[in-house]
Design an enzyme around this catalytic site. Structure first.
Site, mmCIF file in Angstrom:
data_model
loop_
_atom_site.group_PDB
_atom_site.id
_atom_site.type_symbol
_atom_site.label_atom_id
_atom_site.label_comp_id
_atom_site.label_asym_id
_atom_site.label_seq_id
_atom_site.Cartn_x
_atom_site.Cartn_y
_atom_site.Cartn_z
ATOM 1 N N ASN A 1 0.873 -1.177 0.000
ATOM 2 C CA ASN A 1 0.000 0.000 0.000
ATOM 3 C C ASN A 1 0.907 1.223 0.000
ATOM 4 O OD1 ASN A 1 -1.802 2.044 0.449
ATOM 5 N ND2 ASN A 1 -2.335 1.419 2.538
ATOM 6 N N LYS A 60 0.177 4.285 -0.235
ATOM 7 C CA LYS A 60 -0.418 5.499 0.340
ATOM 8 C C LYS A 60 -0.172 6.675 -0.613
ATOM 9 C CE LYS A 60 -0.136 3.250 4.750
ATOM 10 N NZ LYS A 60 -0.014 3.310 6.189
ATOM 11 N N HIS A 82 -9.352 1.203 5.149
ATOM 12 C CA HIS A 82 -8.060 1.376 5.822
ATOM 13 C C HIS A 82 -8.246 2.357 6.990
ATOM 14 C CE1 HIS A 82 -3.938 2.589 6.612
ATOM 15 N NE2 HIS A 82 -3.579 1.467 6.018
ATOM 16 N N GLU A 101 -6.629 4.771 7.958
ATOM 17 C CA GLU A 101 -6.433 6.187 7.620
ATOM 18 C C GLU A 101 -7.684 6.754 6.948
ATOM 19 O OE1 GLU A 101 -2.744 5.575 5.560
ATOM 20 O OE2 GLU A 101 -1.798 5.107 7.475
ATOM 21 N N GLU A 143 -4.998 -4.866 10.880
ATOM 22 C CA GLU A 143 -3.966 -3.851 11.057
ATOM 23 C C GLU A 143 -4.221 -3.083 12.358
ATOM 24 O OE1 GLU A 143 -2.171 -2.668 6.958
ATOM 25 O OE2 GLU A 143 -3.723 -1.272 7.545
ATOM 26 N N GLY A 149 2.898 2.443 10.722
ATOM 27 C CA GLY A 149 3.859 3.517 10.514
ATOM 28 C C GLY A 149 4.591 3.933 11.775
ATOM 29 N N SER A 172 3.797 -1.998 10.328
ATOM 30 C CA SER A 172 5.257 -2.039 10.492
ATOM 31 C C SER A 172 5.867 -3.396 10.124
ATOM 32 C CB SER A 172 5.654 -1.622 11.918
ATOM 33 O OG SER A 172 5.261 -0.280 12.157
HETATM 34 O O1 LIG Z 1 -1.639 -0.502 4.677
HETATM 35 C C1 LIG Z 1 -0.564 -0.594 5.279
HETATM 36 C C2 LIG Z 1 -0.486 -0.288 6.681
HETATM 37 O O2 LIG Z 1 -1.091 0.915 6.990
HETATM 38 C C3 LIG Z 1 0.835 -0.500 7.302
HETATM 39 O O3 LIG Z 1 1.715 0.576 7.108
HETATM 40 P P1 LIG Z 1 3.218 0.429 7.633
HETATM 41 O O4 LIG Z 1 3.747 -0.842 7.052
HETATM 42 O O5 LIG Z 1 3.916 1.640 7.105
HETATM 43 O O6 LIG Z 1 3.135 0.362 9.120
#
Ligand SMILES: O=C[C@H](O)COP(=O)(O)O
Length: 253
Positions: free
Chosen positions: A9, A11, A95, A97, A167, A173, A213
């Protein structure tokens, strides 16, 4: 046997030029890889160019969100029909976010899931608890309610074909990962719930990812858990080396 899905992803990262360059490198790094499914989910602006670049490769395309309607006066939105035409196989829905910054509710996610399925897209439905919810011992209650509401009204066959991504919000993150045991426990709980909702066969087939993460250093242990069928990767999916290493960790498992 569930084929693990490793999905990146991205983002709101990567211009079209950067996206195409990245995918060229990833194709080379993953040439010949079999036994796992790999998807990249770029921003909308890069989908078309990335779709062309992925033709004939072993990497598939996903989007990060969509509107529930097929078309209409919804300024700034993208429909499932548009995603399907461009070559998307997956679409990430709900998600954290999207839930946190754009006010998406489980009911919104449910409508989008149904629209995605109607148009032949495979939803990756995200669920997860916030830190205060975990600390209060409410993880299963929160995640259970998200699963029930986001996937309400789906048949066993529909449930079997989709992907759920667990998640924990506090692990996204932050560099803080759920322990493999904690992640396994929640994924197993989700699978039990899906068995109640759609039957044992659906629960046996549905893929449940972990996200938060995930990096090369922790991927093998997480992906080695019996109910973790892949990963939804944010930050570490933006570099060919780290995403490639995570895919290879899944192969070892
Ligand atoms: O969609 C992915 C997640 O939000 C995980 O993000 P991350 O791997 O940067 O923690």
């Amino acid at each position: 046997m569930r084929i693990p899905l490793l999905a990146g992803n991205w983002k709101m990262y990567k211009t079209v030029t950067e996206a195409v360059e990245f995918v060229r490198g990833l194709k080379e790094a993953l040439a010949g890889v079999q036994g796992v499914e790999v998807a990249v989910c770029p921003p909308f602006t890069a989908l078309y160019a990335v779709a062309r670049e992925l033709e004939g490769s072993n990497i598939v395309l996903g989007a990060q969100n969509m509107h529930r309607a097929e078309e209409g006066a919804y300024t700034g939105e993208i429909s499932p029909v548009m995603l399907k035409e461009i070559g998307c196989r997956y679409v990430i829905l709900g998600h954290s976010e999207r839930r946190q910054y754009f006010g998406e509710s489980d009911e919104d996610v449910n409508a989008k899931v149904k629209a995605a399925l109607k148009h032949g897209l495979v939803p990756i439905v995200c669920v997860g608890e916030r830190l205060e919810e975990r600390e209060a011992g409410h993880t299963e209650r929160v995640v259970g309610a998200q699963v029930r509401r986001s996937l309400a009204g789906l048949s066993g066959t529909e449930l079997a074909g989709l992907v759920v991504a667990y998640e924990p919000v506090w692990a996204i993150g932050t560099g803080r990962t759920a322990s493999p045991e904690d992640a396994q426990q929640v994924n197993a709980f989700i699978r039990c719930l899906l068995a109640e909702m759609g039957g044992q066969e659906a629960a046996r087939q549905v893929r449940i990812q972990y996200g938060g993460s995930v990096k090369p250093e922790n991927a093998a242990e997480l992906l080695g858990q019996p109910d973790i069928d892949g990963a939804l990767v944010g930050g570490a999916s933006l570099k060919v080396d780290s995403f490639g290493a995570i895919v290879r960790a899944a192969l070892r498992e």
